[in-house]
Motif scaffolding. Structure first.
Motif, PDB file in Angstrom:
ATOM      1  N   ALA A  39       1.117  -1.251   0.026  1.00 28.15           N
ATOM      2  CA  ALA A  39      -0.005  -0.074  -0.189  1.00 28.15           C
ATOM      3  C   ALA A  39       0.857   0.862  -0.025  1.00 28.15           C
ATOM      4  N   THR A  40       0.259   2.246  -0.561  1.00 30.03           N
ATOM      5  CA  THR A  40       0.998   3.500  -0.454  1.00 30.03           C
ATOM      6  C   THR A  40       0.601   4.335   0.644  1.00 30.03           C
ATOM      7  N   PRO A  41       1.580   4.913   1.356  1.00 34.86           N
ATOM      8  CA  PRO A  41       1.146   5.316   2.628  1.00 34.86           C
ATOM      9  C   PRO A  41       0.483   6.933   2.284  1.00 34.86           C
ATOM     10  N   ASP A  42      -0.419   7.284   3.183  1.00 32.85           N
ATOM     11  CA  ASP A  42      -1.204   8.531   3.146  1.00 32.85           C
ATOM     12  C   ASP A  42      -1.367   9.243   4.168  1.00 32.85           C
ATOM     13  N   MET A  43      -0.532   8.750   5.365  1.00 32.49           N
ATOM     14  CA  MET A  43      -0.529   9.625   6.646  1.00 32.49           C
ATOM     15  C   MET A  43       0.962   9.200   7.400  1.00 32.49           C
ATOM     16  N   ALA A  44       0.952   9.941   8.542  1.00 29.80           N
ATOM     17  CA  ALA A  44       2.130   9.389   9.237  1.00 29.80           C
ATOM     18  C   ALA A  44       2.117   9.847  10.618  1.00 29.80           C
ATOM     19  N   GLU A  45       2.975   9.301  11.466  1.00 29.48           N
ATOM     20  CA  GLU A  45       3.190   9.392  12.851  1.00 29.48           C
ATOM     21  C   GLU A  45       4.585   9.694  13.176  1.00 29.48           C
ATOM     22  N   PHE A  46       4.775  10.785  14.161  1.00 36.68           N
ATOM     23  CA  PHE A  46       6.193  11.040  14.459  1.00 36.68           C
ATOM     24  C   PHE A  46       6.251  11.328  15.925  1.00 36.68           C
ATOM     25  N   THR A  47       7.283  11.124  16.396  1.00 36.15           N
ATOM     26  CA  THR A  47       7.770  11.355  17.936  1.00 36.15           C
ATOM     27  C   THR A  47       8.956  12.141  17.892  1.00 36.15           C
ATOM     28  N   VAL A  48       8.798  13.312  18.576  1.00 37.56           N
ATOM     29  CA  VAL A  48      10.240  14.369  18.925  1.00 37.56           C
ATOM     30  C   VAL A  48      10.386  14.255  20.210  1.00 37.56           C
ATOM     31  N   LYS A  49      11.425  14.840  20.702  1.00 40.98           N
ATOM     32  CA  LYS A  49      11.685  15.104  22.004  1.00 40.98           C
ATOM     33  C   LYS A  49      12.716  15.989  22.340  1.00 40.98           C
ATOM     34  N   VAL A  50      12.591  16.967  23.485  1.00 38.58           N
ATOM     35  CA  VAL A  50      13.312  18.004  23.634  1.00 38.58           C
ATOM     36  C   VAL A  50      14.117  17.468  24.867  1.00 38.58           C
ATOM     37  N   VAL A  51      15.573  17.767  25.020  1.00 39.92           N
ATOM     38  CA  VAL A  51      16.286  17.134  26.125  1.00 39.92           C
ATOM     39  C   VAL A  51      17.210  18.400  26.369  1.00 39.92           C
ATOM     40  N   GLU A  52      17.217  18.850  27.779  1.00 39.51           N
ATOM     41  CA  GLU A  52      17.904  20.087  27.951  1.00 39.51           C
ATOM     42  C   GLU A  52      18.545  19.586  29.278  1.00 39.51           C
ATOM     43  N   THR A  53      19.914  20.056  29.710  1.00 38.33           N
ATOM     44  CA  THR A  53      20.840  19.929  30.691  1.00 38.33           C
ATOM     45  C   THR A  53      21.244  21.218  31.286  1.00 38.33           C
ATOM     46  N   THR A  54      20.852  21.357  32.596  1.00 40.91           N
ATOM     47  CA  THR A  54      21.306  22.745  33.142  1.00 40.91           C
ATOM     48  C   THR A  54      21.750  22.674  34.404  1.00 40.91           C
ATOM     49  N   LEU A 145       5.570   5.985   8.691  1.00 41.91           N
ATOM     50  CA  LEU A 145       4.384   5.998   7.534  1.00 41.91           C
ATOM     51  C   LEU A 145       3.147   5.069   7.755  1.00 41.91           C
ATOM     52  N   LYS A 146       2.115   5.422   7.526  1.00 42.44           N
ATOM     53  CA  LYS A 146       0.812   4.715   7.757  1.00 42.44           C
ATOM     54  C   LYS A 146      -0.239   4.695   6.534  1.00 42.44           C
ATOM     55  N   VAL A 147      -1.262   3.900   6.561  1.00 41.20           N
ATOM     56  CA  VAL A 147      -2.384   4.017   5.992  1.00 41.20           C
ATOM     57  C   VAL A 147      -3.629   4.394   6.808  1.00 41.20           C
ATOM     58  N   LYS A 148      -4.532   5.134   5.927  1.00 39.08           N
ATOM     59  CA  LYS A 148      -5.776   5.597   6.853  1.00 39.08           C
ATOM     60  C   LYS A 148      -6.463   4.239   6.861  1.00 39.08           C
ATOM     61  N   GLU A 149      -6.776   3.332   5.935  1.00 35.68           N
ATOM     62  CA  GLU A 149      -7.411   2.200   5.908  1.00 35.68           C
ATOM     63  C   GLU A 149      -7.021   1.203   6.149  1.00 35.68           C
ATOM     64  N   GLN A 150      -6.340   1.043   7.311  1.00 33.91           N
ATOM     65  CA  GLN A 150      -5.380  -0.221   7.709  1.00 33.91           C
ATOM     66  C   GLN A 150      -6.314  -1.544   7.635  1.00 33.91           C
ATOM     67  N   TYR A 212       7.238  12.369  -0.661  1.00 29.67           N
ATOM     68  CA  TYR A 212       7.808  11.045  -0.438  1.00 29.67           C
ATOM     69  C   TYR A 212       7.649  10.419  -1.645  1.00 29.67           C
ATOM     70  N   GLN A 213       8.778   9.702  -2.302  1.00 28.42           N
ATOM     71  CA  GLN A 213       8.733   8.901  -3.258  1.00 28.42           C
ATOM     72  C   GLN A 213       9.264   7.506  -3.057  1.00 28.42           C
ATOM     73  N   ASP A 214       8.715   6.568  -3.848  1.00 28.04           N
ATOM     74  CA  ASP A 214       9.358   5.094  -3.497  1.00 28.04           C
ATOM     75  C   ASP A 214       9.013   4.640  -2.234  1.00 28.04           C
ATOM     76  N   SER A 215       7.929   4.960  -1.624  1.00 29.37           N
ATOM     77  CA  SER A 215       7.793   4.605  -0.072  1.00 29.37           C
ATOM     78  C   SER A 215       6.450   3.581  -0.049  1.00 29.37           C
ATOM     79  N   THR A 216       6.899   2.581   0.123  1.00 26.75           N
ATOM     80  CA  THR A 216       5.650   1.557   0.118  1.00 26.75           C
ATOM     81  C   THR A 216       5.823   0.715   1.544  1.00 26.75           C
ATOM     82  N   ILE A 217       4.534   0.493   2.049  1.00 29.28           N
ATOM     83  CA  ILE A 217       4.488  -0.508   3.093  1.00 29.28           C
ATOM     84  C   ILE A 217       3.823  -1.695   2.593  1.00 29.28           C
TER      85      ILE A 217
END
Length: 230
Positions: A39-54, A145-150, A212-217
């Motif tokens: 399937a060709t992905p049509d949505m995505a999920e991502f996780t980001v993080k902020v780390v600081e040392t003081t 990368l994900k598909v909406k109609e899983q 994004y090209q050539d992305s297949t799940i």
């Protein structure tokens, strides 16, 4: 000792009966069917993080909270729904220096928070990642990368697995001059694995906007079947 021996014998008998009861006492064959759908992905999920040392816990907290607050505010300005964003609680841990001799020395505090974002329109993914980095986020932990109609693709993979199991069973039975007379048992466990990204994500430098090209799940499924033979 006699009582223990009797209990042991009874236990072994029951265990043996259970194994026997789960095994068919007639001619049979067992196959495992595998199915997969690309399937060709049509949505995505991502996780980001902020780390600081003081030097102080309060400074670390204020720095991290400000970055996350700014990031969430910019997401909202871009029309991101609150339902598609979740952030973790603040985590603070003291940092120590351990000399070869002597007691550990406190050198500061490290604070961190993570933010999970669901992007319903895949072309917007890079935009939101840029917003995160420009807000002071210093770690991108995961992009999926994900598909909406899983469910639809999972059903297609399941039907392919069933056809595969049937085809194998017919081939095996025919090879041994037998015929399949029915199905005795079907074992199926819904897969809990995530779709597999088959090709790496690549940016199309020729386009005005990043795509994004050539992305297949690939979504996979399997089924185990025991067939009765004539």
């Amino acid at each position: 000792m006699k009582m223990i021996s009797r209990l042991l014998i009874v236990t072994l008998c029951l265990a043996g009966f259970g194994v026997y009861a789960g095994t068919p006492d007639f001619p049979h064959l067992q196959t495992t069917g595998y199915g997969e759908v690309s399937a060709t992905p049509d949505m995505a999920e991502f996780t980001v993080k902020v780390v600081e040392t003081t030097m102080t816990a309060e400074q670390a907290k204020q720095t991290v909270d400000k970055v996350v607050t700014d990031f969430l505010a910019q997401l909202k300005e871009q029309g991101m729904s609150d339902d598609n964003v979740s952030s973790s609680n603040l985590y603070i841990a003291p940092q120590y220096h351990y000399p070869k001799s002597g007691q550990p020395e406190l050198v500061g505090y490290r604070a961190s928070r993570t933010v999970n974002v669901t992007v319903n329109q895949l072309p917007d993914l890079n935009q939101y990642l840029d917003i995160a980095l420009n807000s002071g986020i210093n770690q991108v932990q995961n992009v999926q990368l994900k598909v909406k109609e899983q469910a639809k693709y999972q059903e297609q993979a399941r039907q392919a697995a069933i056809k595969d199991a049937n085809a194998k069973a017919k081939s095996l039975a025919s090879g041994f001059d037998k015929e399949i007379s029915g199905v005795w048992r079907i074992d199926y466990n819904a897969p809990n694995n995530q779709p597999v990204l088959m090709r790496s994500m690549a940016m199309d430098a020729r386009a005005e906007s990043n795509t994004y090209q050539d992305s297949t799940i690939v979504i996979r499924d399997r089924v185990d079947v025991i067939y009765k033979l004539d």
